[in-house]
Motif scaffolding. Structure first.
Motif: not given
Length: 459
Positions: A163-184
């Protein structure tokens, strides 16, 4: 930004504690009052290395708290992770998504501010898009509720690190509006160079089940070759070492033995087959049925081998099973090969004692008919056969002298191929491993015997 985690089982409790470690104020919500009370006191209701310390640290600091109130959860946070269970619903393997549907409905009944809901549960493809539509319909007037999907890739025993040091992160969105929050949310991991995949809902959902399907296939693949080496001759470990040198294949998860289990791989490959049938794709994932069947067949092999080893041993031979959890560093006994083999032997009339350093209580809850001594010495005392089925370190480090004076007969079956055959043979033990050729001067069990020619060597 304040964050909630809805569902505080293995995934949710781990994620909540790790989010607090990342520096966020976090509330964990669950409908189980006993679970919430334990977590609120800093007590973890399951075993996971490094997590108890993290939980206590942030409960005491006030950065992490727990509740049974969805109204409190909605008022506290504007970012909500869904981490509820999606168990197998029926014999055909279909995933039960009622908990995740119910959690979203209950949350949206109280949300009165703009919010991002992030799914972490493993779900059938198409679930996220359906939930996104539900969120739009149920959101209160004047509020915007966006949905994103962020699959988890936790390994039991390494969940905090993953969780703290993952080997990859996957963000799935529809409009992309949630991406900045996920990156934060994951800013620390991203700053450390964690690879990020930004994609659509469907790909994000499929990544997790695809990974589990591939791992399950890889394990069953090497066990299929173990069945060949058991009959035709050869050494499965040497074979795995050789093909693992090919960088296209790799050596990890090529360990022949009693097979995989746990709460994820078996459930996920069955749910994937069911979902592809629902999508009208017919036999696209039918090969996973063979993967599943072969995996279960390895348990049959161990049972047959015990019966073969103890033929003529008299009435009700005693068998000591070393291990109950599906893997070391876990107390998870869901679909555990070790516990399943123990139960099958009990049903066949053997006296079965099971020792596991961590999973004794969870195993006893699931299979109360078995005997669970508190020590390894208590389990093997008077045993006619010892069967190693979970590769805990203390089992891997066993030597014949540890057990010589305790057992009644010197028979040991290594269901994980982790012991030194020569050492046990030199110590005067009868020794079996799956997929391994007999040692020099020792006879193999005939292939005709129960269709099994595992390494059965007589000292």
């Amino acid at each position: 930004m304040r964050i909630s985690v809805i569902g505080t089982g293995y995934l949710g409790a781990t994620h909540a504690a790790c989010l607090a470690e990342m520096g966020f104020e976090v509330i964990g919500m669950d409908t189980d009052p006993a679970k919430v009370a334990a977590l609120a006191e800093g007590r973890l209701p399951f075993h996971e290395p490094a997590l108890p310390e993290l939980l206590r640290k942030h409960v005491q600091s006030g950065r992490l708290r727990f509740t049974t109130s969805m109204a409190e959860t909605a008022a506290f946070a504007n970012v909500h992770f869904l981490a509820v269970g999606t168990p197998q619903a029926s014999e055909d393997g279909t995933a039960d998504v009622s908990q995740i549907d119910g959690a979203l409905r209950a949350l949206l009944a109280h949300v009165d501010q703009d919010a991002l809901v992030i799914g972490k549960s493993t779900v059938p493809v198409g679930t996220a898009r359906r939930l996104a539509s539900m969120a739009k319909k149920l959101a209160r007037p004047g509020t915007t509720v966006e949905l994103a999907w962020n699959p988890e890739f936790l390994r039991e025993g390494y969940a905090v690190k993953d969780t703290l040091a993952p080997d990859r992160l996957v963000f799935g969105t529809d409009s992309g509006t949630g991406l900045p929050i996920l990156r934060n949310v994951y800013a620390t991991a991203l700053a450390a160079g964690t690879p990020l995949v930004e994609t659509d809902f469907e790909t994000a959902e499929l990544v997790k089940v695809a990974a589990n399907a591939f791992l399950a296939t890889k394990i069953s693949f090497i066990n299929a070759f173990a069945e060949i080496t058991e009959v035709a001759g050869g050494d499965i470990t040497t074979l795995a070492d050789a093909i693992g040198m090919d960088e296209r294949i790799g050596r990890r998860f090529l360990n022949a033995g009693v097979g995989f289990g746990g709460g994820c791989l078996p459930k996920d490959i069955r749910a994937l087959q069911a979902r592809t049938r629902e999508l009208g794709l017919g036999n696209t994932m039918d090969f996973l049925a063979s993967v599943d069947a072969l995996n279960l067949r390895r348990r049959d092999k161990v049972v047959e081998l015990v019966e073969l080893a103890l033929t003529g041993s008299g009435a009700r031979p005693q068998v000591a099973i070393l291990g109950a959890s599906f893997k070391p560093e876990s107390d998870d006994v869901r679909d555990s090969p070790a516990l399943d083999v123990a139960a099958r032997l009990h049903e066949r009339g053997f006296a079965v004692s099971v020792f596991d350093p961590i999973a004794r209580h969870s195993a006893a809850q699931r299979r109360p008919e078995l005997d669970y001594p508190e020590t390894i010495e208590g389990a093997v005392a008077g045993a006619d056969a010892v069967v190693l089925l979970t590769e805990w370190r203390q089992f891997r480090e066993l030597v014949p002298g540890d057990l010589d004076a305790l057992v009644r007969r010197r028979n040991i079956i290594d269901g994980r191929n982790v012991l030194d055959a020569a050492q046990w043979l030199d110590g005067g033990w009868n020794f079996w491993q799956l997929g391994r050729k007999p040692a020099d001067g020792c006879a193999a069990v005939p292939a005709a015997a129960a269709g099994l020619d595992a390494l059965a060597v007589r000292a």
